[in-house]
Design a protein around this motif. Structure first.
Motif, mmCIF file in Angstrom:
data_model
loop_
_atom_site.group_PDB
_atom_site.id
_atom_site.type_symbol
_atom_site.label_atom_id
_atom_site.label_comp_id
_atom_site.label_asym_id
_atom_site.label_seq_id
_atom_site.Cartn_x
_atom_site.Cartn_y
_atom_site.Cartn_z
ATOM 1 N N ALA A 205 43.027 26.698 44.455
ATOM 2 C CA ALA A 205 42.450 27.248 45.450
ATOM 3 C C ALA A 205 43.990 28.131 45.518
ATOM 4 O O ALA A 205 43.736 29.353 46.617
ATOM 5 N N SER A 206 45.248 28.187 45.610
ATOM 6 C CA SER A 206 46.061 28.571 45.662
ATOM 7 C C SER A 206 46.561 30.311 44.588
ATOM 8 O O SER A 206 45.637 30.850 44.128
ATOM 9 N N TRP A 207 47.039 31.048 45.370
ATOM 10 C CA TRP A 207 47.019 32.612 44.974
ATOM 11 C C TRP A 207 47.782 32.348 43.895
ATOM 12 O O TRP A 207 48.636 32.136 44.233
ATOM 13 N N SER A 208 47.356 33.629 43.236
ATOM 14 C CA SER A 208 49.129 33.979 41.931
ATOM 15 C C SER A 208 49.638 34.701 42.583
ATOM 16 O O SER A 208 49.509 35.916 43.612
ATOM 17 N N ASN A 209 50.647 34.770 41.501
ATOM 18 C CA ASN A 209 52.199 35.178 42.385
ATOM 19 C C ASN A 209 51.650 37.650 42.444
ATOM 20 O O ASN A 209 52.075 37.780 43.068
ATOM 21 N N VAL A 210 51.066 37.617 41.450
ATOM 22 C CA VAL A 210 49.861 38.424 41.518
ATOM 23 C C VAL A 210 49.257 38.621 42.473
ATOM 24 O O VAL A 210 49.763 40.273 43.655
ATOM 25 N N GLU A 211 48.880 38.238 43.118
ATOM 26 C CA GLU A 211 47.458 38.537 44.935
ATOM 27 C C GLU A 211 49.060 38.180 45.906
ATOM 28 O O GLU A 211 48.831 38.884 46.488
ATOM 29 N N LEU A 212 50.264 37.526 45.287
ATOM 30 C CA LEU A 212 51.087 37.416 46.792
ATOM 31 C C LEU A 212 51.420 38.463 47.295
ATOM 32 O O LEU A 212 52.158 38.568 48.209
ATOM 33 N N GLN A 258 47.220 33.080 53.511
ATOM 34 C CA GLN A 258 46.082 33.405 52.241
ATOM 35 C C GLN A 258 44.510 32.429 52.681
ATOM 36 O O GLN A 258 44.453 31.188 52.537
ATOM 37 N N PRO A 259 43.732 32.841 53.414
ATOM 38 C CA PRO A 259 42.772 32.193 53.981
ATOM 39 C C PRO A 259 41.983 31.592 52.693
ATOM 40 O O PRO A 259 41.337 29.930 53.465
ATOM 41 N N SER A 260 42.096 32.073 51.436
ATOM 42 C CA SER A 260 41.100 31.121 50.716
ATOM 43 C C SER A 260 41.570 29.883 50.718
ATOM 44 O O SER A 260 40.716 28.719 49.915
ATOM 45 N N PHE A 261 42.816 29.702 50.275
ATOM 46 C CA PHE A 261 44.104 28.581 49.809
ATOM 47 C C PHE A 261 43.411 27.459 51.187
ATOM 48 O O PHE A 261 43.471 26.280 50.677
ATOM 49 N N PHE A 262 43.355 28.950 52.383
ATOM 50 C CA PHE A 262 43.180 27.059 53.677
ATOM 51 C C PHE A 262 41.709 26.663 53.410
ATOM 52 O O PHE A 262 41.755 25.430 53.706
#
Length: 395
Positions: A205-212, A258-262
């Motif tokens: 569910a976590s964003w990648s470093n690129v997405e961050l 990161q809404p999708s992570f939550f």
């Protein structure tokens, strides 16, 4: 620029890295405890020596009872008492672990999460206060993804990191046994496997470093009502009540990174058995505490985080003294740097408590950043945003 750091025997169009850093590499051979060693590492190492020298000198004086010197030196001496640490073993953490193993979904889970976030780490997610990215005159409450014991999502998801993932699982099993969270090795291995499986799903569910790196995409203001509706596995009233006791009160909105992570985290918490969540919290607690306990805990932690992932452990005494006696150490560091007659204008620092606390939180996570704010006090106010980001995004 120091020309001796270059290797002029190599043409830059043949090997630019060797050309630009060859001299530095020759003068600074890579030490076995480091995966890299640059100028900021030198600054950090030198700073640790200076702070350690300061604390050692303070232990030699006859400090007045209740004085700054007495408080710092007593805590420093306690940290040096390895005989006591080894005698106590897991005793200092047993009460907290017992409480963790009693949590249930709902208010008690959120209360345990919040207490851990304020003290030992960032299970599930992280929060922090920093300048609103759309209004620098206003501070905002930020919520960010976190909760991975190995830090980087790629350690869980990429097949090339399978050995690291296995090593992490073995560490958790060992910590469960050492702490008597579980007494049977087979049970500890099963619990560790469940925790790693849980963290793997959290990593998905976590964003990648690129997405961050997409700052605009990471700016998602929400009302407290929206938080409660969208991420209802967390009891936000409990979280804000706990925060109001020690840090901030009156929170009416949050900026979700990161809404999708939550969303993924919320779903995962709901569908995961409470027993696994308890072991997950215990694992988060123990990996944070291991370096401060007896030698067997420290050795287990260092074997993984110091050898397999090659992350240099944080200095034990510095982090604890800074955390517990932050403002008092600040006073002593002012004296230290004044004696060194460096190009530091420390007397110009604004004695704003939030600034000083930010500096020390930044120092014990990132020593070169702390020195930056001492050297350039005129940047201190704007620097609070950077300091906050140092810990709110790192987990």
């Amino acid at each position: 620029i120091d020309p001796s750091n270059f290797d002029l025997s190599v043409a830059p169009n043949e090997d630019f890295y060797q050309y630009a850093t060859g001299g530095w590499q020759a003068k600074n051979p890579l030490k076995p405890e480091f995966s890299r060693f640059g100028s900021f590492d030198v600054l950090r190492e030198n700073n640790e020596v200076r702070i350690n020298d300061l604390f050692q000198e303070m232990t030699k004086i006859e400090a007045a009872p209740g004085s700054v010197d007495q408080k710092i030196s007593d805590l420093y001496k306690m940290g040096l008492d390895s005989v006591r640490l080894n005698k106590e073993g897991a005793e200092p953490v047993k009460a907290d672990l017992a409480a963790i193993m009693q949590v249930e979904k709902g208010p008690t889970l959120t209360k345990a999460l919040t207490e851990m976030m304020l003290d030992v780490g960032n299970p599930l997610f992280a929060f922090g206060v920093m300048a609103d990215l759309m209004d620098s005159n206003t501070n905002a409450f930020y919520l960010e993804q976190s909760g991975l014991g190995m830090g980087n999502r790629d350690y869980y998801l990429e097949e090339s990191n399978a050995a690291l993932k296995k090593g992490y699982e073995e560490l958790l099993a060992k910590l469960f046994v050492l702490s008597a969270t579980l007494t049977e090795e087979a049970e500890a291995k099963r619990a560790a496997a469940d925790v790693v499986a849980f963290e793997t799903e959290l990593a998905r569910a976590s964003w990648s470093n690129v997405e961050l790196r997409d700052i605009a995409r990471s700016y998602n203001p929400m009302s407290v009502a929206d938080l409660k509706k969208r991420y209802d596995a967390i009891d936000w009233e409990v979280l804000f009540d706990e925060l109001g006791k020690v840090q901030v009160a009156g929170i009416d909105r949050a900026i979700v990174g990161q809404p999708s992570f939550f969303e993924g985290m919320n779903k995962l918490v709901k569908q995961t058995p409470i027993e696994t969540l308890r072991y997950y919290l215990a694992a988060q607690y123990l990996t944070s505490a291991a370096s401060y306990l007896s030698d067997d805990f420290y050795a287990a932690s260092f074997d993984f985080f110091g050898r397999q992932i090659t992350i240099k452990p944080r200095p034990l005494l510095f982090s604890q003294i800074g955390k517990n006696l932050c403002l008092l150490v600040y006073v002593q560091i002012k004296v230290l740097f004044a004696k060194l007659s460096c190009l530091l204008r420390i007397e110009q620092l604004n004695d704003d408590v939030a600034f000083i606390m930010g500096c020390f939180d930044c120092f014990y996570h990132d020593a070169h950043s702390f020195l930056f704010f001492l050297i350039f006090p005129s940047k201190s106010r704007g620097g609070l945003q950077y300091i906050s980001s140092c810990f709110s995004r790192n987990g």
